[in-house]
Design a protein around this motif. Structure first.
Motif, PDB file in Angstrom:
ATOM      1  N   GLY A 150      80.189  46.051  76.305  1.00 10.34           N
ATOM      2  CA  GLY A 150      79.541  44.668  76.916  1.00 10.34           C
ATOM      3  C   GLY A 150      79.157  43.906  75.655  1.00 10.34           C
ATOM      4  N   LEU A 151      79.063  42.370  75.527  1.00 10.79           N
ATOM      5  CA  LEU A 151      78.857  41.659  74.740  1.00 10.79           C
ATOM      6  C   LEU A 151      77.556  41.163  74.898  1.00 10.79           C
ATOM      7  N   ASP A 152      76.579  40.896  73.934  1.00  6.06           N
ATOM      8  CA  ASP A 152      75.283  40.350  73.841  1.00  6.06           C
ATOM      9  C   ASP A 152      75.376  39.190  74.646  1.00  6.06           C
ATOM     10  N   PRO A 153      74.269  39.044  75.372  1.00  3.40           N
ATOM     11  CA  PRO A 153      74.090  37.995  76.613  1.00  3.40           C
ATOM     12  C   PRO A 153      73.695  36.634  76.016  1.00  3.40           C
ATOM     13  N   GLN A 154      73.430  36.393  74.811  1.00  2.00           N
ATOM     14  CA  GLN A 154      72.932  35.048  74.312  1.00  2.00           C
ATOM     15  C   GLN A 154      73.840  34.029  74.392  1.00  2.00           C
ATOM     16  N   THR A 199      62.191  29.410  76.146  1.00  2.00           N
ATOM     17  CA  THR A 199      61.815  29.099  77.481  1.00  2.00           C
ATOM     18  C   THR A 199      61.712  29.988  78.744  1.00  2.00           C
ATOM     19  N   ALA A 200      62.244  31.262  77.940  1.00  2.00           N
ATOM     20  CA  ALA A 200      62.151  32.309  78.883  1.00  2.00           C
ATOM     21  C   ALA A 200      61.628  33.801  77.939  1.00  2.00           C
ATOM     22  N   ALA A 201      60.990  34.504  78.431  1.00  2.00           N
ATOM     23  CA  ALA A 201      60.161  35.935  77.857  1.00  2.00           C
ATOM     24  C   ALA A 201      61.296  36.838  77.546  1.00  2.00           C
ATOM     25  N   ASP A 202      62.361  36.635  78.227  1.00  2.00           N
ATOM     26  CA  ASP A 202      63.479  37.899  78.456  1.00  2.00           C
ATOM     27  C   ASP A 202      64.590  37.325  77.604  1.00  2.00           C
ATOM     28  N   TRP A 203      64.317  36.354  76.744  1.00  2.00           N
ATOM     29  CA  TRP A 203      65.711  36.021  76.000  1.00  2.00           C
ATOM     30  C   TRP A 203      66.253  36.946  75.184  1.00  2.00           C
ATOM     31  N   VAL A 263      76.869  24.081  71.712  1.00  2.00           N
ATOM     32  CA  VAL A 263      76.262  25.397  72.301  1.00  2.00           C
ATOM     33  C   VAL A 263      75.674  26.382  71.582  1.00  2.00           C
ATOM     34  N   PHE A 264      75.781  26.395  70.317  1.00  2.00           N
ATOM     35  CA  PHE A 264      75.006  27.095  69.431  1.00  2.00           C
ATOM     36  C   PHE A 264      74.008  26.544  68.444  1.00  2.00           C
ATOM     37  N   ARG A 308      72.424  60.243  75.732  1.00  2.00           N
ATOM     38  CA  ARG A 308      70.832  59.765  76.562  1.00  2.00           C
ATOM     39  C   ARG A 308      71.086  58.145  76.302  1.00  2.00           C
ATOM     40  N   PRO A 309      70.524  57.301  77.403  1.00  2.00           N
ATOM     41  CA  PRO A 309      70.448  55.912  77.286  1.00  2.00           C
ATOM     42  C   PRO A 309      69.986  55.595  76.003  1.00  2.00           C
ATOM     43  N   GLU A 310      70.319  54.574  75.416  1.00  2.00           N
ATOM     44  CA  GLU A 310      69.532  54.039  74.227  1.00  2.00           C
ATOM     45  C   GLU A 310      69.146  52.508  74.552  1.00  2.00           C
ATOM     46  N   PRO A 311      67.920  52.377  74.576  1.00  2.00           N
ATOM     47  CA  PRO A 311      67.472  50.969  74.930  1.00  2.00           C
ATOM     48  C   PRO A 311      68.051  49.975  73.852  1.00  2.00           C
ATOM     49  N   THR A 312      68.647  48.945  74.388  1.00  2.00           N
ATOM     50  CA  THR A 312      69.110  47.834  73.542  1.00  2.00           C
ATOM     51  C   THR A 312      68.162  46.925  73.360  1.00  2.00           C
ATOM     52  N   LEU A 313      67.881  46.813  71.916  1.00  2.00           N
ATOM     53  CA  LEU A 313      66.997  45.947  71.377  1.00  2.00           C
ATOM     54  C   LEU A 313      67.367  44.126  71.882  1.00  2.00           C
ATOM     55  N   PRO A 314      66.573  43.405  71.974  1.00  2.00           N
ATOM     56  CA  PRO A 314      66.793  41.980  72.478  1.00  2.00           C
ATOM     57  C   PRO A 314      67.795  41.417  71.336  1.00  2.00           C
ATOM     58  N   GLY A 315      68.721  40.625  71.569  1.00  2.00           N
ATOM     59  CA  GLY A 315      69.341  39.781  70.893  1.00  2.00           C
ATOM     60  C   GLY A 315      68.462  38.594  70.201  1.00  2.00           C
ATOM     61  N   ASP A 316      68.806  38.218  68.971  1.00  2.00           N
ATOM     62  CA  ASP A 316      67.713  37.002  68.623  1.00  2.00           C
ATOM     63  C   ASP A 316      68.333  36.291  67.759  1.00  2.00           C
ATOM     64  N   TYR A 317      69.232  35.308  67.972  1.00  2.00           N
ATOM     65  CA  TYR A 317      69.872  34.467  67.461  1.00  2.00           C
ATOM     66  C   TYR A 317      68.821  33.368  66.815  1.00  2.00           C
ATOM     67  N   PRO A 318      67.793  33.021  67.485  1.00  2.00           N
ATOM     68  CA  PRO A 318      66.800  32.000  66.831  1.00  2.00           C
ATOM     69  C   PRO A 318      66.365  32.618  65.564  1.00  2.00           C
ATOM     70  N   ALA A 319      66.451  33.846  65.204  1.00  2.00           N
ATOM     71  CA  ALA A 319      66.033  34.456  63.896  1.00  2.00           C
ATOM     72  C   ALA A 319      66.761  33.904  62.709  1.00  2.00           C
ATOM     73  N   TYR A 320      68.086  33.348  63.069  1.00  2.00           N
ATOM     74  CA  TYR A 320      68.547  32.914  61.906  1.00  2.00           C
ATOM     75  C   TYR A 320      68.115  31.600  61.396  1.00  2.00           C
ATOM     76  N   TYR A 321      67.835  30.498  62.105  1.00  2.00           N
ATOM     77  CA  TYR A 321      67.408  29.169  61.858  1.00  2.00           C
ATOM     78  C   TYR A 321      65.774  29.407  61.253  1.00  2.00           C
ATOM     79  N   ALA A 322      65.015  30.444  61.972  1.00  2.00           N
ATOM     80  CA  ALA A 322      63.693  30.685  61.644  1.00  2.00           C
ATOM     81  C   ALA A 322      63.923  31.043  60.060  1.00  2.00           C
ATOM     82  N   ALA A 323      64.957  31.767  59.632  1.00  2.00           N
ATOM     83  CA  ALA A 323      64.945  32.460  58.234  1.00  2.00           C
ATOM     84  C   ALA A 323      65.252  31.228  57.294  1.00  2.00           C
TER      85      ALA A 323
END
Length: 357
Positions: free
Chosen positions: A259-263, A275-279, A19-20, A302-317
């Motif tokens: 709520g949990l991160d959607p990744q 594969t999707a711009a909204d990852w 999965v990961f 006030r609502p605070e926009p949630t930054l996109p999660g970014d699991y791909p950043a780990y293996y890129a690093a």
């Protein structure tokens, strides 16, 4: 000039591997998933169906027998195998990524770190939840001073699973390193230490709630940080009403996020990064709120926009660390500090005392 991708051997194709790790490795520029190690025939078929060009090995010995054909080994097998497999990989001259927890003890993690340093090899720990959407958002808020001086950090990783699923993760055998303290606890403690620095005292309550369960399934950890912040961390499989993922209280404002991160859900559904711009993004109605003096339930803050999660950043690093000398995204010594807290929490819960580190 285009570089030849680094060839990756992945040991384990259960939840963590399939999965990961496999999808994230395959989605990372500069990496190629070369071999998957699993003795399970169904998982072998699954790996070949999902990655037709991959090679399959039934044992880790088979993989290490052709170590010269690899550039990186990823250990995503059961917890009790992490240290021996990582040791074998390092002794074979291969850099290693190990899923959390890297070891059953902080001493074991430090021994691996020393071996990697002696061999001049990368040893990194997969703490993917440093790239959760809410965690990235909270780091931004802290960096910008939006909350002032943080006094208390509450973090919950709660589930409602009233029936045990079985398997090694819920085993009562200490050699398996099962239970939620070392599973989800590895995440919430790592996040707390990254945000607020070293721990100086730990208090914990840990219980086995479900009939037939053998390992802890409802645990609370209180951490006092050297800087004075107090972290209250909850991991549970027995929570009928889920609390906020984060509740952070500071001298200027607080941040509340449910709520949990959607990744993870996306990966389980077969979606793939790139594969999707909204990852990693979430709907606006799920954003957290920042404010003071009134409950978000009644419209406070006030609502605070949630930054996109970014699991791909780990293996890129990891790729940059191996090819360009970039920093290790998660070091074994950082993982050892997390294990110091987990070991103290286990002792605290057992002896009903606060433990000073």
């Amino acid at each position: 000039m285009t570089r030849t991708p680094l060839r990756v051997g992945l040991v384990g194709y259960g939840l963590a591997g399939s999965v990961f790790h496999a999808p994230l490795i395959a989605a990372t520029e500069g990496l190629a998933l070369d071999t998957v190690v699993t003795s399970n025939p169904e998982r072998q078929k699954q790996a070949l169906a999902e990655f037709p060009d991959v090679r399959v090995a039934a044992t880790a010995d088979e993989l290490f027998g052709r170590a010269a054909e690899l550039d990186l080994v990823v250990v995503a097998s059961p917890n009790k195998t992490h240290v021996p497999l990582a040791t074998t990989a390092l002794e074979a001259g291969l850099p290693v990524v190990v899923d959390k927890p890297i070891a059953g003890t902080a001493a074991g993690a430090r021994e691996l770190a020393a071996l990697a340093e002696d061999r001049g090899l990368l040893l990194s720990v997969f703490q993917n939840r440093r790239w959760d959407n809410d965690f990235l958002t909270l780091r931004k808020l802290l960096a910008e001073g939006e909350l002032g001086d943080v006094w208390r950090f509450e973090s919950r990783f709660e589930r409602w699973r009233p029936q045990p699923k079985g398997g090694w993760r819920e085993s009562g055998d200490p050699e398996e390193i099962g239970g939620l303290l070392y599973d989800l606890g590895s995440h919430v403690v790592d996040q707390a230490l990254v945000l607020f620095g070293p721990a100086v005292q730990v208090y914990a309550e840990s219980d086995i709630r479900r009939p037939g369960a053998q390992a802890d399934d409802d645990t609370f950890i209180a951490v006092t940080h050297a800087g004075g912040v107090r972290s209250h961390l909850y991991v549970s499989a027995t929570t009928a009403q889920l609390g906020p993922r984060f509740r952070v209280l500071g001298s200027k404002a607080g941040y509340l996020k449910y709520g949990l991160d959607p990744q993870e859900a996306a990966l389980r559904e077969g979606r793939r990064p790139g594969t999707a711009a909204d990852w990693g993004t979430e709907a606006e109605e799920l954003w957290g709120r920042v404010g003071a003096g009134e409950s978000p339930v009644t419209g406070g803050g006030r609502p605070e926009p949630t930054l996109p999660g970014d699991y791909p950043a780990y293996y890129a690093a990891v790729t940059r660390a191996l090819t360009d000398g970039g920093p290790n995204p998660v070091t074994a010594l950082e993982a050892a500090a997390t294990l110091d807290v987990l070991e103290a929490a286990r002792r605290s819960a057992r002896d009903q005392v606060a433990v000073t580190l």
